[in-house]
Design a protein around this motif. Sequence first.
Motif, PDB file in Angstrom:
ATOM      1  N   ARG A 421       0.999  -1.126   0.039  1.00 32.21           N
ATOM      2  CA  ARG A 421       0.018  -0.164  -0.331  1.00 32.21           C
ATOM      3  C   ARG A 421       0.868   1.439   0.044  1.00 32.21           C
ATOM      4  O   ARG A 421       0.574   2.299  -0.678  1.00 32.21           O
ATOM      5  CB  ARG A 421      -1.021  -0.112   1.194  1.00 32.21           C
ATOM      6  CG  ARG A 421      -1.843   0.940   1.177  1.00 32.21           C
ATOM      7  CD  ARG A 421      -2.661   0.924   2.682  1.00 32.21           C
ATOM      8  NE  ARG A 421      -3.776   2.023   2.620  1.00 32.21           N
ATOM      9  CZ  ARG A 421      -3.640   3.359   3.003  1.00 32.21           C
ATOM     10  NH1 ARG A 421      -2.084   3.811   3.269  1.00 32.21           N
ATOM     11  NH2 ARG A 421      -4.470   4.057   3.034  1.00 32.21           N
ATOM     12  N   TRP A 422       1.986   1.303   1.065  1.00 35.52           N
ATOM     13  CA  TRP A 422       2.830   2.244   0.751  1.00 35.52           C
ATOM     14  C   TRP A 422       3.340   2.759  -0.456  1.00 35.52           C
ATOM     15  O   TRP A 422       3.633   3.683  -0.946  1.00 35.52           O
ATOM     16  CB  TRP A 422       3.901   2.208   1.788  1.00 35.52           C
ATOM     17  CG  TRP A 422       5.081   3.119   2.103  1.00 35.52           C
ATOM     18  CD1 TRP A 422       6.284   3.398   1.300  1.00 35.52           C
ATOM     19  CD2 TRP A 422       5.068   4.194   3.041  1.00 35.52           C
ATOM     20  NE1 TRP A 422       6.822   4.437   1.677  1.00 35.52           N
ATOM     21  CE2 TRP A 422       6.076   5.013   2.868  1.00 35.52           C
ATOM     22  CE3 TRP A 422       4.057   4.414   4.104  1.00 35.52           C
ATOM     23  CZ2 TRP A 422       6.306   6.164   3.691  1.00 35.52           C
ATOM     24  CZ3 TRP A 422       4.345   5.421   4.875  1.00 35.52           C
ATOM     25  CH2 TRP A 422       5.393   6.439   4.527  1.00 35.52           C
ATOM     26  N   GLN A 423       3.774   1.467  -1.193  1.00 37.83           N
ATOM     27  CA  GLN A 423       4.320   1.607  -2.532  1.00 37.83           C
ATOM     28  C   GLN A 423       3.413   2.457  -3.587  1.00 37.83           C
ATOM     29  O   GLN A 423       3.853   3.011  -4.397  1.00 37.83           O
ATOM     30  CB  GLN A 423       4.821   0.253  -3.056  1.00 37.83           C
ATOM     31  CG  GLN A 423       5.863  -0.192  -2.352  1.00 37.83           C
ATOM     32  CD  GLN A 423       7.254   0.368  -2.495  1.00 37.83           C
ATOM     33  OE1 GLN A 423       7.515   1.023  -3.641  1.00 37.83           O
ATOM     34  NE2 GLN A 423       8.449   0.155  -1.883  1.00 37.83           N
ATOM     35  N   LEU A 424       1.983   1.796  -3.428  1.00 41.06           N
ATOM     36  CA  LEU A 424       1.111   2.445  -4.346  1.00 41.06           C
ATOM     37  C   LEU A 424       0.939   3.910  -4.052  1.00 41.06           C
ATOM     38  O   LEU A 424       0.729   4.784  -5.066  1.00 41.06           O
ATOM     39  CB  LEU A 424      -0.320   1.661  -4.015  1.00 41.06           C
ATOM     40  CG  LEU A 424      -1.497   1.984  -5.161  1.00 41.06           C
ATOM     41  CD1 LEU A 424      -1.104   1.949  -6.470  1.00 41.06           C
ATOM     42  CD2 LEU A 424      -2.782   1.372  -4.789  1.00 41.06           C
ATOM     43  N   PHE A 425       0.575   4.162  -3.021  1.00 42.16           N
ATOM     44  CA  PHE A 425       0.411   5.607  -2.463  1.00 42.16           C
ATOM     45  C   PHE A 425       1.478   6.560  -2.228  1.00 42.16           C
ATOM     46  O   PHE A 425       1.286   7.632  -2.372  1.00 42.16           O
ATOM     47  CB  PHE A 425      -0.524   5.780  -1.269  1.00 42.16           C
ATOM     48  CG  PHE A 425      -1.852   5.096  -1.736  1.00 42.16           C
ATOM     49  CD1 PHE A 425      -2.575   5.049  -2.786  1.00 42.16           C
ATOM     50  CD2 PHE A 425      -2.369   4.236  -0.448  1.00 42.16           C
ATOM     51  CE1 PHE A 425      -3.692   4.373  -2.849  1.00 42.16           C
ATOM     52  CE2 PHE A 425      -3.577   3.546  -0.695  1.00 42.16           C
ATOM     53  CZ  PHE A 425      -4.350   3.582  -1.929  1.00 42.16           C
ATOM     54  N   ASN A 426       2.631   6.009  -2.233  1.00 38.86           N
ATOM     55  CA  ASN A 426       4.078   7.034  -2.153  1.00 38.86           C
ATOM     56  C   ASN A 426       5.015   6.557  -3.023  1.00 38.86           C
ATOM     57  O   ASN A 426       5.985   5.663  -2.626  1.00 38.86           O
ATOM     58  CB  ASN A 426       4.448   6.782  -0.669  1.00 38.86           C
ATOM     59  CG  ASN A 426       3.572   7.086   0.334  1.00 38.86           C
ATOM     60  OD1 ASN A 426       3.324   8.296   0.766  1.00 38.86           O
ATOM     61  ND2 ASN A 426       2.476   6.022   0.900  1.00 38.86           N
ATOM     62  N   PRO A 427       4.768   6.884  -4.393  1.00 35.30           N
ATOM     63  CA  PRO A 427       5.571   6.475  -5.546  1.00 35.30           C
ATOM     64  C   PRO A 427       7.097   6.884  -5.371  1.00 35.30           C
ATOM     65  O   PRO A 427       8.048   6.325  -5.855  1.00 35.30           O
ATOM     66  CB  PRO A 427       5.059   6.900  -6.724  1.00 35.30           C
ATOM     67  CG  PRO A 427       4.037   7.994  -6.200  1.00 35.30           C
ATOM     68  CD  PRO A 427       3.552   7.819  -5.105  1.00 35.30           C
TER      69      PRO A 427
END
Length: 644
Positions: A421-427
């Motif tokens: 989720r972090w990777q998706l919303f914090n590119p």
Amino acid sequence: MSLPPGFLDELRSRTSLTQVVGRKVMWDNRKSNQGKGDMWAPCPFHQEKTASFHVDDRKGFYYCFGCHAKGDAISFVRETENVDFMEAIEILAREAGMTLPARDPQAAQKADKRGELAEIMERAVKFFRLSLNQQAAGAAREYLVQRGLDQAAQERFELGYAPEGNALFAHLTGQGVDPQKIIDAGLAARPDDGRAPYDRFRGRIIFPIRDPRGRCISLGGRAMDPNARAKYLNGPETELFDKGRSLYWHGPAREAAGKGQTLIVAEGYMDVIALVQAGFAATVAPLGTAVTEDQLRLLWRIADEPVIALDGDKAGLRAAHRVIDIALPLLEAGKSLRFALMPEGKDPDDLIRASGAGAMQTLLDQALPMVHLLWRRETEGQVFDSPERRAALDRSLRERIKTIADPSIRSHYGQAIKEMRWQLFNPRRPGGSGPKGRKWQPPGTPQASTKSSVLAGAGDHVQEHIREAVILATLVVTPELIEEVETQLERMECRDPDHAAIRTVLLGLPPGEDAQQAVAAHLGGEALENLMHSPHVAICPAVRHPGDAEQARLTLSEVFGKLIALRGLDAEVAEAAEEMTGLANEALTWRLREAAEACNRALRSQQEDRAAYDQGDNGMMIDRDERSAFDALLSKITYSKPGR
């Protein structure tokens, strides 16, 4: 069925565990001592190359020092043959020359019937295999050759052909087989109108389905007529066959998996045959249905992490998604699934025929863990451009993870989902490894030189610089709060380049990573020391008690509020300065007083040193530096009126 006292003891005494186990393993002669009954071999229950499986023939027990499997001859037969307790007893008693005691008449009748049905199934297999060589099966033979199955392959997989009409029923009844037993075996059906029974399999290529012991329990058939109602047809459920508890090619696949091959779950008969022919001998398939809970348990008895290799179309993906939902509640430590996604529109047979076994091996090597496919299912093709959509994703994922019974696995799934989720919303991510510096050590007593350098670098924005430092230092020692204040942190305008660099590292910090080590690794140890050794930072309770999330949360809320208020006052003053053209009025003065009072309210705190504060006209506390700057500005405005 109950056994008389002493029967099991006598059975164990007559049974050589070394002989029973020796059918499934290769003994390590260098490590074993046959004279003492002390035998060692690679474990048949898990994949290994060393001889960690120990058999003590005198005591009649085995133990694996790798997977910790243990038991006696009965448990070994049950595990390796996938049979129940009484069937294991029957196998061992027959080998030991012992006669089983009289059984319950009903149980004996049922066992006898199962034996008769299995015999009828074997007769059917022989009939269909002979039929494949007849003239009527020319199209079937041509089809098999086109699919790359020569005569040797046809013999290996016992392929046959079911002629049109009722040839099998006529053949079996001609041999004196009871018509009702042919129906009970699932080979024929009786119409509701009372007409004569008819063959279930007609005009189809036949695939025998065997249990792990090698008994034929049912048949599968592929239609040669393209207009047939069902392309593939399985036999009905009988006393021999439960399709939800059976696997095609179960026995040979289990043996190959025991020798170290990856267990593959394909979709159908032809996929299994193609994979086995290409060297992937540990391949099985469910039987005309999605993978069931019982089949998953069978798979995990063969291998800890089977690879699901379904067709690369929408139907294949839907099947994989159903497997995930079934598997999640059953997960145990060390037991999971991986997924090899076929190219669009291709199945394993197509891939092997087009690109060879190497392409299939590459896909197996790249098989996705189940948690990744779960994430892909919930996010692929979706747009999360609003808080409501993100919340819906979180809810959906939480509902899936809640179905996992094992608390440890549930926790690890939650952590993995959080990282994705972090990777998706914090590119944004720190690109490579930055300059390496020494690791930061906890701050000691603040030095005057540190204070002077910090304040000197802050210029006219001392208060903002200090509050930025407190925010960044609090997040460095309590990084789990970064996600909560992510939006505020992104909007925080860091005038100090060092602060801006630290903020970038924190925004790109993956969950679970040590923030202090990350800052030191990307910016060097000096940047971290300069931040943490500032006297205003060192006395901050949230920094003095690292990991205290509640204290850190209160500190961040308070300091962010003060920082916003300070910058709001700056904006009002700047706007007022632009409006000043040598004249001032009461409205402008009132605006500045209101801005100052709002700033005062935000800046009040019992945690700060009151010695650094004065009391304003309205009774509120205001920083002396800020009060002096504000009074000077107000005086300038007041005495610049005409006539002054």
